[in-house]
Design a protein around this motif. Structure first.
Motif, PDB file in Angstrom:
ATOM      1  N   GLN A  30     -58.709  13.346  30.464  1.00 29.19           N
ATOM      2  CA  GLN A  30     -60.061  13.282  29.910  1.00 29.19           C
ATOM      3  C   GLN A  30     -60.141  14.184  28.680  1.00 29.19           C
ATOM      4  O   GLN A  30     -59.535  15.256  28.654  1.00 29.19           O
TER       5      GLN A  30
ATOM      6  N   GLY B 185     -62.643  16.378  26.159  1.00 29.40           N
ATOM      7  CA  GLY B 185     -63.950  17.014  26.065  1.00 29.40           C
ATOM      8  C   GLY B 185     -64.053  17.850  24.807  1.00 29.40           C
ATOM      9  O   GLY B 185     -63.044  18.200  24.193  1.00 29.40           O
TER      10      GLY B 185
ATOM     11  N   TRP C  82     -58.002  17.751  31.806  1.00 32.77           N
ATOM     12  CA  TRP C  82     -58.931  17.772  30.686  1.00 32.77           C
ATOM     13  C   TRP C  82     -58.264  18.414  29.482  1.00 32.77           C
ATOM     14  O   TRP C  82     -57.652  19.474  29.594  1.00 32.77           O
TER      15      TRP C  82
ATOM     16  N   ALA D 119     -64.231  20.516  34.708  1.00 27.77           N
ATOM     17  CA  ALA D 119     -62.866  21.035  34.564  1.00 27.77           C
ATOM     18  C   ALA D 119     -62.176  21.239  35.905  1.00 27.77           C
ATOM     19  O   ALA D 119     -60.972  21.400  35.963  1.00 27.77           O
TER      20      ALA D 119
END
Length: 131
Positions: free
Chosen positions: A57, A59, A25, A20
Protein backbone atom coordinates in the motif's frame (compact mmCIF):
# COMPACT_ATOMS: atom_id res chain seq x y z
CA UNK A 1 -7.90 9.02 4.49
CA UNK A 2 -8.70 10.02 0.93
CA UNK A 3 -7.50 7.85 -1.94
CA UNK A 4 -6.26 9.73 -4.97
CA UNK A 5 -6.54 8.67 -8.58
CA UNK A 6 -3.24 6.79 -8.32
CA UNK A 7 -4.33 4.87 -5.21
CA UNK A 8 -2.09 6.76 -2.82
CA UNK A 9 -3.80 7.21 0.51
CA UNK A 10 -3.47 10.64 2.02
CA UNK A 11 -2.91 9.86 5.69
CA UNK A 12 -3.53 11.75 8.89
CA UNK A 13 -1.52 10.72 11.96
CA UNK A 14 -4.49 8.76 13.35
CA UNK A 15 -5.10 7.00 10.01
CA UNK A 16 -1.39 6.21 9.79
CA UNK A 17 -1.36 4.74 13.29
CA UNK A 18 -4.25 2.41 12.51
CA UNK A 19 -3.31 1.45 8.93
CA UNK A 20 0.42 0.90 9.42
CA UNK A 21 -0.37 -2.00 11.72
CA UNK A 22 -1.87 -3.97 8.83
CA UNK A 23 0.34 -5.20 6.03
CA UNK A 24 3.02 -3.50 3.98
CA UNK A 25 3.02 0.27 3.59
CA UNK A 26 5.39 2.51 1.67
CA UNK A 27 4.89 6.02 3.01
CA UNK A 28 6.03 9.31 1.53
CA UNK A 29 6.54 11.97 4.18
CA UNK A 30 6.56 15.19 2.21
CA UNK A 31 5.80 18.89 2.19
CA UNK A 32 3.57 20.19 -0.62
CA UNK A 33 5.67 23.35 -1.05
CA UNK A 34 9.05 21.58 -1.10
CA UNK A 35 10.58 21.71 -4.61
CA UNK A 36 11.96 18.18 -4.25
CA UNK A 37 8.57 16.85 -3.17
CA UNK A 38 6.91 18.57 -6.12
CA UNK A 39 9.49 17.20 -8.55
CA UNK A 40 9.14 13.69 -7.10
CA UNK A 41 5.32 13.59 -7.19
CA UNK A 42 4.97 12.11 -10.74
CA UNK A 43 7.41 9.31 -9.89
CA UNK A 44 5.54 8.55 -6.67
CA UNK A 45 2.19 8.40 -8.48
CA UNK A 46 3.59 6.12 -11.18
CA UNK A 47 5.13 3.80 -8.60
CA UNK A 48 1.82 3.51 -6.77
CA UNK A 49 0.02 2.68 -10.02
CA UNK A 50 2.67 0.09 -10.85
CA UNK A 51 2.18 -1.75 -7.57
CA UNK A 52 -1.64 -1.71 -7.63
CA UNK A 53 -1.95 -5.50 -7.97
CA UNK A 54 0.31 -6.28 -5.02
CA UNK A 55 -0.14 -6.20 -1.26
CA UNK A 56 2.03 -3.07 -0.95
CA UNK A 57 0.00 0.00 0.00
CA UNK A 58 1.17 3.55 -0.74
CA UNK A 59 0.53 6.38 1.70
CA UNK A 60 1.44 10.02 1.96
CA UNK A 61 1.68 12.32 4.98
CA UNK A 62 1.79 16.09 4.71
CA UNK A 63 4.61 17.15 7.04
CA UNK A 64 3.69 20.79 6.71
CA UNK A 65 0.24 20.09 8.12
CA UNK A 66 1.38 17.39 10.58
CA UNK A 67 4.76 18.84 11.54
CA UNK A 68 4.80 17.45 15.09
CA UNK A 69 3.96 13.94 13.90
CA UNK A 70 6.78 14.01 11.36
CA UNK A 71 9.26 15.34 13.92
CA UNK A 72 8.22 12.57 16.33
CA UNK A 73 9.13 10.07 13.58
CA UNK A 74 12.49 11.86 12.95
CA UNK A 75 11.47 13.10 9.50
CA UNK A 76 13.35 16.29 8.66
CA UNK A 77 14.01 16.01 4.91
CA UNK A 78 11.49 15.83 2.12
CA UNK A 79 10.49 13.67 0.53
CA UNK A 80 11.37 10.84 2.93
CA UNK A 81 10.20 7.35 1.94
CA UNK A 82 9.73 4.78 4.70
CA UNK A 83 8.71 1.15 4.34
CA UNK A 84 6.57 -0.37 7.11
CA UNK A 85 5.36 -3.92 7.63
CA UNK A 86 2.81 -4.73 10.33
CA UNK A 87 3.64 -1.56 12.30
CA UNK A 88 7.40 -2.04 12.16
CA UNK A 89 9.66 0.30 10.25
CA UNK A 90 11.45 -1.99 7.82
CA UNK A 91 13.73 0.55 6.19
CA UNK A 92 14.15 4.15 5.07
CA UNK A 93 14.90 4.74 1.41
CA UNK A 94 18.14 6.73 1.18
CA UNK A 95 19.19 6.43 -2.46
CA UNK A 96 18.45 8.58 -5.50
CA UNK A 97 14.75 9.29 -5.92
CA UNK A 98 14.47 7.41 -9.20
CA UNK A 99 12.04 4.67 -10.11
CA UNK A 100 14.72 2.00 -10.72
CA UNK A 101 16.46 2.72 -7.40
CA UNK A 102 13.17 2.62 -5.52
CA UNK A 103 12.18 -0.64 -7.21
CA UNK A 104 15.52 -2.20 -6.25
CA UNK A 105 15.02 -1.00 -2.68
CA UNK A 106 11.57 -2.61 -2.52
CA UNK A 107 12.83 -5.85 -4.05
CA UNK A 108 15.63 -6.08 -1.46
CA UNK A 109 13.54 -4.96 1.51
CA UNK A 110 10.66 -7.35 0.75
CA UNK A 111 12.44 -10.30 -0.89
CA UNK A 112 9.85 -13.02 -0.28
CA UNK A 113 6.75 -11.00 -0.95
CA UNK A 114 4.28 -11.05 -3.79
CA UNK A 115 5.68 -7.83 -5.22
CA UNK A 116 6.57 -7.83 -8.85
CA UNK A 117 9.16 -5.58 -10.36
CA UNK A 118 6.88 -3.46 -12.55
CA UNK A 119 7.81 -1.54 -15.64
CA UNK A 120 8.04 2.20 -15.09
CA UNK A 121 7.72 4.78 -17.82
CA UNK A 122 11.21 5.98 -18.72
CA UNK A 123 10.28 9.63 -19.04
CA UNK A 124 9.61 9.93 -15.31
CA UNK A 125 12.25 7.51 -14.08
CA UNK A 126 14.59 10.29 -12.92
CA UNK A 127 12.99 13.69 -12.40
CA UNK A 128 16.11 15.03 -10.67
CA UNK A 129 18.49 14.97 -13.64
CA UNK A 130 17.98 18.68 -14.10
CA UNK A 131 18.52 19.64 -10.43
Amino acid sequence: MLPTASDIRVLTPSAFNSLAFNGKWFVNFDKPDCPYSVKFRPVWKQLARSYLNTTLQFGQINCHKYRDFCKMRDIYYYPTLVLFEDAFEVDVFEEDLTSPDIQNFLDLALPNSDLVNPEIENDIANPFKSL
